[in-house]
Design an enzyme around this catalytic site. Structure first.
Site, PDB file in Angstrom:
ATOM      1  N   ALA A 187       0.841  -1.199   0.000  1.00 26.36           N
ATOM      2  CA  ALA A 187       0.000   0.000   0.000  1.00 26.36           C
ATOM      3  C   ALA A 187       0.875   1.247   0.000  1.00 26.36           C
ATOM      4  O   ALA A 187       0.546   2.242  -0.656  1.00 26.36           O
ATOM      5  CB  ALA A 187      -0.917  -0.018   1.220  1.00 26.36           C
ATOM      6  N   SER A 188       2.007   1.201   0.698  1.00 25.54           N
ATOM      7  CA  SER A 188       2.905   2.368   0.717  1.00 25.54           C
ATOM      8  C   SER A 188       3.409   2.696  -0.684  1.00 25.54           C
ATOM      9  O   SER A 188       3.521   3.867  -1.049  1.00 25.54           O
ATOM     10  CB  SER A 188       4.110   2.113   1.622  1.00 25.54           C
ATOM     11  OG  SER A 188       3.699   1.801   2.923  1.00 25.54           O
ATOM     12  N   HIS A 246      -2.961   6.891   7.097  1.00 19.70           N
ATOM     13  CA  HIS A 246      -1.791   6.050   7.348  1.00 19.70           C
ATOM     14  C   HIS A 246      -0.509   6.842   7.072  1.00 19.70           C
ATOM     15  O   HIS A 246      -0.482   7.700   6.199  1.00 19.70           O
ATOM     16  CB  HIS A 246      -1.855   4.824   6.436  1.00 19.70           C
ATOM     17  CG  HIS A 246      -0.798   3.830   6.743  1.00 19.70           C
ATOM     18  ND1 HIS A 246       0.419   3.815   6.112  1.00 19.70           N
ATOM     19  CD2 HIS A 246      -0.758   2.832   7.652  1.00 19.70           C
ATOM     20  CE1 HIS A 246       1.156   2.841   6.603  1.00 19.70           C
ATOM     21  NE2 HIS A 246       0.466   2.229   7.541  1.00 19.70           N
ATOM     22  N   ASP A 305      -7.754   5.990   0.032  1.00 20.06           N
ATOM     23  CA  ASP A 305      -6.960   4.919   0.636  1.00 20.06           C
ATOM     24  C   ASP A 305      -7.914   4.030   1.438  1.00 20.06           C
ATOM     25  O   ASP A 305      -8.378   4.405   2.506  1.00 20.06           O
ATOM     26  CB  ASP A 305      -5.879   5.523   1.536  1.00 20.06           C
ATOM     27  CG  ASP A 305      -5.043   4.439   2.220  1.00 20.06           C
ATOM     28  OD1 ASP A 305      -5.310   3.246   2.010  1.00 20.06           O
ATOM     29  OD2 ASP A 305      -4.125   4.807   2.976  1.00 20.06           O
ATOM     30  N   ASN A 324      -5.703  -3.113   0.365  1.00 18.29           N
ATOM     31  CA  ASN A 324      -4.628  -4.046   0.724  1.00 18.29           C
ATOM     32  C   ASN A 324      -4.757  -5.436   0.132  1.00 18.29           C
ATOM     33  O   ASN A 324      -3.750  -6.096  -0.083  1.00 18.29           O
ATOM     34  CB  ASN A 324      -4.570  -4.227   2.246  1.00 18.29           C
ATOM     35  CG  ASN A 324      -3.483  -3.365   2.853  1.00 18.29           C
ATOM     36  OD1 ASN A 324      -2.873  -2.570   2.161  1.00 18.29           O
ATOM     37  ND2 ASN A 324      -3.266  -3.519   4.136  1.00 18.29           N
TER      38      ASN A 324
END
Lengths: 505, 505
Positions: free
Chosen positions: B148-149, B200, B285, B315
């Site tokens: 995800a980053s 996040h 997100d 995710n």
């Protein structure tokens, strides 16, 4: 899927996998499919109800395999090798089983600690200088990255942050103030990442991701496409003249085009000439050729990385090493409350999330551990020597027909770069190891024809590229399944196709 | 390792893997090891000669498993779930076997085409708006990211490039000129990425990687930690006042701290208020909570993504969707000669390397295909409903002891966020569903004690965090192996430990 269904499915998959490796040499390396081939074969929507593994595995056989480019085939001689081995498949199985995005030590101590240990193993296997070990006085260490491109982008961001911080602190600014932030972006806007024009495209892409300028140093055929000191100095001086600040230099061991090795000692000497050049982050990209360092006879190259080098990366498992891990963590550590824990706060453990762009990580250290133990260092050395030897055989075959072919750059690390001679050209030498291939549209056209014809037939897969204006064919012989007969067969195909093209004229 | 050794090793590994899943509920979820436990157990150097698989597998058992944090344990209730399933292990086996860094279509057509197809499958399963399908009129599509980053960093870089290009072209500058480059960095230095302070940490990290400023919108407990229109407007207006240019906004479906859902419609309405705000790239997100969209009852949320949203990530397999793929490829495409091929040049195929930071890719589409077929949509819905149901059970258990506990944010998506009541405090309400937890050092201290005691015992693993100044415990019940008894057991542990801590006082 319950445990019994999985056991049956996995046994069946393993048989299929063994069969795949046994038969891949007989498959067409490039698939005979057109763009869009798969869409009509797959239902438009996912199924509502579960399907059986037998059906899925059959679809892999009939729908997927015919559309694969077989990188594991001994006839795959394009790009660079991306080899898989049996122990690494076992590694993937266990890595998936233990799935733990070990972004900090506590999230799975074994994942983090095994990574540190095997990174030291790999560094020793490659005879990298002491400074890159996790136990070094410089606080060095290695980390597994998702890909070489990720490694390069990560390093460029770290270099950017290190340089900007140095400048701002020297100016007496305080981190966290509005003045610091404004000045940060002034400084950043002048930063330039530098690499040779033979550096892998990930260099320019990394600079782009980091939001900084990029300048390339032109490599020339007369220098065997190696980056030289004088050419680097020209670019650095131009930056000075334009009021720009070089902050990052990628030097390459084994460029993508021709496996040339930049002149490390000469380049490092140039960086010593001015104080602000000394502050440039020096990275060694050994993505492809770095693996050869496991063989003793190549380890002399790594001696040049002991001084004046900040980081090093190599494709085998996408490892990245830094001389000082604080350069990474100072740049990338953003720790919110939910990631805090006593071990990390005490600084006694490594949190690899601060060494990369990704937060979550796979347990790939396990895979490296399995592979290194299953082959042993001697097995790895033997593999490197075998494949580099095949490259020498291929180069000799090309040289043996110097009436037809011209070797364009010094062959090495299992890569041969050559082109067809143009029968109409007056430039033709006769030695077959010309160090002075010159631009020749006729030779370009012929070489391109041969290249395209070979790939269209899919018996072997090779790559072409353009080097200093010269169109060339690259043949890589570094596949684990390759045998001498595959190399000889590849040359036969090149020869036959060349004769065919020359007759058409 | 030859084919027969591999077959034996793999059969043995499969038995071990099945046994692992069968016994993981009985293992201590957090390992009882100290930092540095592994180093003395592993030889300092890699072996010279090959070792047998039996020895390696035994070491996995005796040296690795005791140091694992068991994310697959039903007692793992920390962070967020990172679930593995049997079919996904089969996917990893095949993905490794076919290893092909499919950076362009030609490098393995099946890898690229399967990715496009299953991305459409996933989009349909989640009821994402039409614009995110590969077949959409907006040229949308999905891509698998490493994490995800990575997805967030990629999107922020794409947003930066889109905005800078818009500004420069509007000013009449020509790409490739020195004026364009200089002005580019002026404009970039003023850009601001925006997200809620509940977003996040990959949001701030993405802005850092992209080399741009970052501003966060403060979320408040009285708004259930959701980002609201008025708070966003304040930040946008402050940027305007400071001469800065907001260019990217992350809105979250399921924040890491508390699974709050930002007020999408309200936020999008604020962006409509000024022309230059309308040009902000809007990203959703949904890393954790996005998976719930497979269940029909949550799909109404995705309706808000149809207009005014540029991209979406989740995710489950780290999927990223964009409304217009040109936004990605315009930013990230750097195609050197050796990556050129007729199919890509014609633009008839997708080259996923231009959709991400990484060049090489794994064949993870296969894994998604295996999982979706093995469970079917109905199986996936059932999993989501089961785990969200467990969350409801846990929240009800907490509410049933409102004398001891206070639920701090609205429970949802299998996450309950609560704290201990401070017996000394005068602020105590009695309903156990306080929407107004207030800062209370006494409650913080008690909650922290209970949290640390529970994790030190390693029976269950939970996370703490700080929300709007309030120290809280987060319990996640989304593990595939979880049963109702695990949730009830977790509450018993919380209750017992709380009583123990209160008695100590």
């Amino acid at each position: 899927m319950d445990r019994n269904q999985f056991r049956d499915a996995a046994h069946s998959a393993i048989d299929d996998i063994v069969k795949y490796f046994d038969t891949v040499p007989e498959r067409r390396v490039l698939p005979a499919v057109d763009p869009g081939y798969l869409r009509p074969l797959i239902p438009e929507n996912p199924p509502d109800e579960p399907e059986d593994w037998a059906q899925i595995q059959e679809d892999v056989d009939t729908k997927i395999k015919p559309g694969l480019t077989h990188w594991q085939s001994p006839n795959f001689m394009a790009y660079y090798p991306a080899s898989v081995t049996y122990p690494s498949i076992l590694g993937e199985m266990y890595s998936a089983t233990f799935t733990a995005p070990a972004f900090n030590w506590l999230c799975s101590p074994a994942c983090t600690e095994m990574e540190t240990i095997v990174m030291d193993w790999v560094a020793k296997a490659l005879a990298l200088p002491e400074c890159f070990l996790s136990t070094s006085e410089t606080h060095g260490g290695g980390v597994i990255q998702n890909s070489a491109s990720d490694a390069i982008a990560t390093i460029i961001v770290a270099a950017r942050e290190r340089r900007v911080r140095e400048v701002l602190l020297a100016e007496g600014l305080k981190e966290g103030t509005p003045e610091y932030e404004d000045r940060k972006f002034d400084v950043q806007g002048k930063l330039v990442a530098i690499a040779s024009d033979q550096t892998h495209s990930s260099g320019a892409k990394g600079a782009l991701i980091a939001g900084t300028r990029f300048r390339s140093v032109t490599a020339r055929l007369k220098d065997n496409m190696e980056m030289t000191g004088p050419r680097l100095r020209e670019v650095l001086e131009k930056c000075d003249k334009d009021g720009l600040t070089p902050y990052h230099l990628t030097m390459t061991m084994g460029t993508t085009n021709s496996c040339s090795v930049d002149r490390f000692a000469e380049l490092k000497a140039v960086l010593q000439e001015k104080p602000h050049w000394q502050r440039i982050w020096v990275h060694i990209d050994a993505a492809y050729a770095g693996a050869s360092l496991v063989a003793d006879e190549w380890q002399y190259i790594a001696k040049d990385f002991a001084e004046g080098v900040d980081s090093f990366n190599m494709n085998m498992h996408n490892v990245l090493y830094v001389r000082n891990r604080l350069d990474l963590t100072n740049a990338l550590d953003i720790t919110p409350t939910y990631l805090r824990n006593p071990y990390s706060d005490m600084g006694t453990v490594i949190d690899y999330r601060n060494w990369s762009i990704s937060l979550g990580r796979r347990f790939r250290a396990l895979k490296i551990w399995f592979v290194m133990r299953s082959y042993g260092l001697n097995g790895m050395k033997a593999h490197i020597r075998k494949t580099i030897g095949f490259g020498d055989i291929f180069a000799d075959l090309v040289r043996s027909r110097s009436d037809l072919f011209e070797i364009v750059t010094k062959p090495g690390f299992a890569l041969t770069v050559f082109r067809l001679r143009n029968p109409q050209s007056s430039f033709n030498g006769a030695n077959g190891t010309s160090e002075r291939a010159v631009q020749d549209k006729g030779a370009d056209t012929l070489t391109k024809k041969v290249y395209e014809l070979i790939n269209s037939r899919g018996e072997i897969f090779i790559t072409s590229t353009v080097i200093d204006g010269v169109y060339v064919i690259r043949v890589v012989s570094a596949n684990p399944l390759a045998e001498e007969k595959n190399v000889r067969n590849a040359f036969d195909i090149v020869l036959r196709t060349t004769e065919e093209v020359l007759q058409q004229k």
